[in-house]
Design a protein around this motif. Structure first.
Motif, PDB file in Angstrom:
ATOM      1  N   MET A 221      76.355 132.256 -32.073  1.00 49.35           N
ATOM      2  CA  MET A 221      76.182 130.896 -32.953  1.00 49.35           C
ATOM      3  C   MET A 221      76.441 131.158 -34.332  1.00 49.35           C
ATOM      4  SD  MET A 221      72.839 128.216 -33.177  1.00 49.35           S
ATOM      5  CE  MET A 221      72.938 127.931 -31.482  1.00 49.35           C
ATOM      6  N   ASP A 222      77.128 130.442 -35.084  1.00 47.48           N
ATOM      7  CA  ASP A 222      77.562 130.545 -36.532  1.00 47.48           C
ATOM      8  C   ASP A 222      77.767 129.348 -37.126  1.00 47.48           C
ATOM      9  OD1 ASP A 222      78.811 131.111 -39.111  1.00 47.48           O
ATOM     10  OD2 ASP A 222      80.105 132.585 -38.331  1.00 47.48           O
ATOM     11  N   LEU A 223      76.629 128.703 -37.925  1.00 45.08           N
ATOM     12  CA  LEU A 223      76.704 127.411 -38.324  1.00 45.08           C
ATOM     13  C   LEU A 223      77.626 127.189 -39.557  1.00 45.08           C
ATOM     14  CD1 LEU A 223      72.968 126.346 -38.177  1.00 45.08           C
ATOM     15  CD2 LEU A 223      74.807 126.116 -36.569  1.00 45.08           C
ATOM     16  N   VAL A 224      77.969 128.184 -40.374  1.00 44.47           N
ATOM     17  CA  VAL A 224      78.880 128.197 -41.320  1.00 44.47           C
ATOM     18  C   VAL A 224      80.515 128.039 -40.895  1.00 44.47           C
ATOM     19  CG1 VAL A 224      80.084 129.652 -43.103  1.00 44.47           C
ATOM     20  CG2 VAL A 224      77.723 129.405 -43.071  1.00 44.47           C
TER      21      VAL A 224
ATOM     22  N   MET B 240      79.907 115.094 -36.310  1.00 45.70           N
ATOM     23  CA  MET B 240      78.977 116.298 -36.154  1.00 45.70           C
ATOM     24  C   MET B 240      78.795 117.251 -37.331  1.00 45.70           C
ATOM     25  SD  MET B 240      80.817 117.220 -32.394  1.00 45.70           S
ATOM     26  CE  MET B 240      79.727 118.698 -31.886  1.00 45.70           C
ATOM     27  N   ARG B 241      79.681 117.077 -38.063  1.00 42.52           N
ATOM     28  CA  ARG B 241      79.571 118.385 -39.286  1.00 42.52           C
ATOM     29  C   ARG B 241      78.312 117.079 -40.027  1.00 42.52           C
ATOM     30  NH1 ARG B 241      84.241 116.610 -43.108  1.00 42.52           N
ATOM     31  NH2 ARG B 241      82.992 114.675 -43.063  1.00 42.52           N
ATOM     32  N   SER B 242      78.289 116.076 -40.273  1.00 46.03           N
ATOM     33  CA  SER B 242      77.247 115.664 -40.899  1.00 46.03           C
ATOM     34  C   SER B 242      75.838 116.089 -40.479  1.00 46.03           C
ATOM     35  CB  SER B 242      77.429 114.002 -41.072  1.00 46.03           C
ATOM     36  OG  SER B 242      76.408 113.502 -41.642  1.00 46.03           O
ATOM     37  N   GLU B 243      75.788 115.875 -39.100  1.00 50.91           N
ATOM     38  CA  GLU B 243      74.576 116.255 -38.264  1.00 50.91           C
ATOM     39  C   GLU B 243      74.053 117.825 -38.560  1.00 50.91           C
ATOM     40  OE1 GLU B 243      74.711 115.370 -34.188  1.00 50.91           O
ATOM     41  OE2 GLU B 243      75.301 113.168 -34.774  1.00 50.91           O
ATOM     42  N   LEU B 244      75.092 118.608 -38.383  1.00 48.80           N
ATOM     43  CA  LEU B 244      75.023 119.937 -38.671  1.00 48.80           C
ATOM     44  C   LEU B 244      74.647 120.274 -40.071  1.00 48.80           C
ATOM     45  CD1 LEU B 244      75.409 122.756 -37.384  1.00 48.80           C
ATOM     46  CD2 LEU B 244      77.762 122.649 -38.239  1.00 48.80           C
ATOM     47  N   ALA B 245      75.339 119.776 -40.921  1.00 48.16           N
ATOM     48  CA  ALA B 245      75.072 119.887 -42.480  1.00 48.16           C
ATOM     49  C   ALA B 245      73.314 119.586 -42.652  1.00 48.16           C
ATOM     50  CB  ALA B 245      75.709 119.132 -43.241  1.00 48.16           C
ATOM     51  N   ALA B 246      72.818 118.595 -42.003  1.00 48.91           N
ATOM     52  CA  ALA B 246      71.306 118.361 -42.286  1.00 48.91           C
ATOM     53  C   ALA B 246      70.609 119.417 -41.888  1.00 48.91           C
ATOM     54  CB  ALA B 246      71.006 117.078 -41.459  1.00 48.91           C
ATOM     55  N   THR B 247      71.068 120.419 -41.243  1.00 45.68           N
ATOM     56  CA  THR B 247      70.185 121.837 -40.764  1.00 45.68           C
ATOM     57  C   THR B 247      70.674 122.838 -41.500  1.00 45.68           C
ATOM     58  OG1 THR B 247      71.642 122.617 -38.930  1.00 45.68           O
ATOM     59  CG2 THR B 247      70.107 120.761 -38.328  1.00 45.68           C
TER      60      THR B 247
ATOM     61  N   SER C  86      71.543 125.174 -45.139  1.00 44.47           N
ATOM     62  CA  SER C  86      71.186 125.026 -46.703  1.00 44.47           C
ATOM     63  C   SER C  86      72.382 124.747 -47.508  1.00 44.47           C
ATOM     64  CB  SER C  86      70.871 126.824 -46.900  1.00 44.47           C
ATOM     65  OG  SER C  86      71.743 127.687 -46.999  1.00 44.47           O
ATOM     66  N   LYS C  87      72.157 124.477 -48.657  1.00 41.45           N
ATOM     67  CA  LYS C  87      73.235 124.173 -49.521  1.00 41.45           C
ATOM     68  C   LYS C  87      74.393 125.314 -49.762  1.00 41.45           C
ATOM     69  CE  LYS C  87      70.719 120.557 -52.138  1.00 41.45           C
ATOM     70  NZ  LYS C  87      70.402 120.051 -53.096  1.00 41.45           N
ATOM     71  N   ALA C  88      73.611 126.510 -49.689  1.00 41.61           N
ATOM     72  CA  ALA C  88      74.427 127.520 -49.855  1.00 41.61           C
ATOM     73  C   ALA C  88      75.317 127.851 -48.840  1.00 41.61           C
ATOM     74  CB  ALA C  88      73.775 129.188 -50.207  1.00 41.61           C
ATOM     75  N   ASP C  89      74.971 127.548 -47.606  1.00 41.10           N
ATOM     76  CA  ASP C  89      75.667 127.899 -46.351  1.00 41.10           C
ATOM     77  C   ASP C  89      76.731 126.703 -46.135  1.00 41.10           C
ATOM     78  OD1 ASP C  89      74.584 130.115 -45.494  1.00 41.10           O
ATOM     79  OD2 ASP C  89      73.198 129.262 -44.083  1.00 41.10           O
ATOM     80  N   ILE C  90      76.454 125.478 -46.473  1.00 40.75           N
ATOM     81  CA  ILE C  90      77.289 124.408 -46.537  1.00 40.75           C
ATOM     82  C   ILE C  90      78.396 124.527 -47.760  1.00 40.75           C
ATOM     83  CG2 ILE C  90      77.794 121.947 -47.297  1.00 40.75           C
ATOM     84  CD1 ILE C  90      74.864 121.315 -46.271  1.00 40.75           C
TER      85      ILE C  90
END
Length: 88
Positions: free
Chosen positions: A38-41, A61-68, A70-74
């Motif tokens: 699993m790699d959210l980035v 899906m990107r929006s839902e994922l971004a909610a979980t 960090s700002k740095a990872d996004i």
């Protein structure tokens, strides 16, 4: 392990559904850890690219994922997506 053919993905038009589906599936694969770690980035990166190419589902899906995430990872995911898009 899942394998994807990336030849021609960069030349897709905004409505290129088969290619956006591949990008969407790649994002989902990384988001769920299906056949890979699993790699959210990476998931955000591929979902973002699919969304740019016209996938509404990827955008959601990107929006839902971004909610979980960090700002740095996004920020890292956005940078990686931009780099990938400029190489195509």
């Amino acid at each position: 392990m899942a394998r994807f053919d990336f030849q021609g993905i960069g030349s897709a038009t905004a409505g290129g559904s088969a290619q956006t589906d591949v990008l969407l599936q790649l994002g989902m694969m990384y988001a769920t850890g299906r056949d890979c770690d699993m790699d959210l980035v990476a998931a955000h990166k591929w979902l973002n690219i699919a969304a740019i190419k016209g996938s509404e589902r990827a955008a959601e899906m990107r929006s839902e994922l971004a909610a979980t995430m960090s700002k740095a990872d996004i920020a890292r995911a956005l940078r990686e997506a931009r780099e990938w898009m400029t190489m195509q």
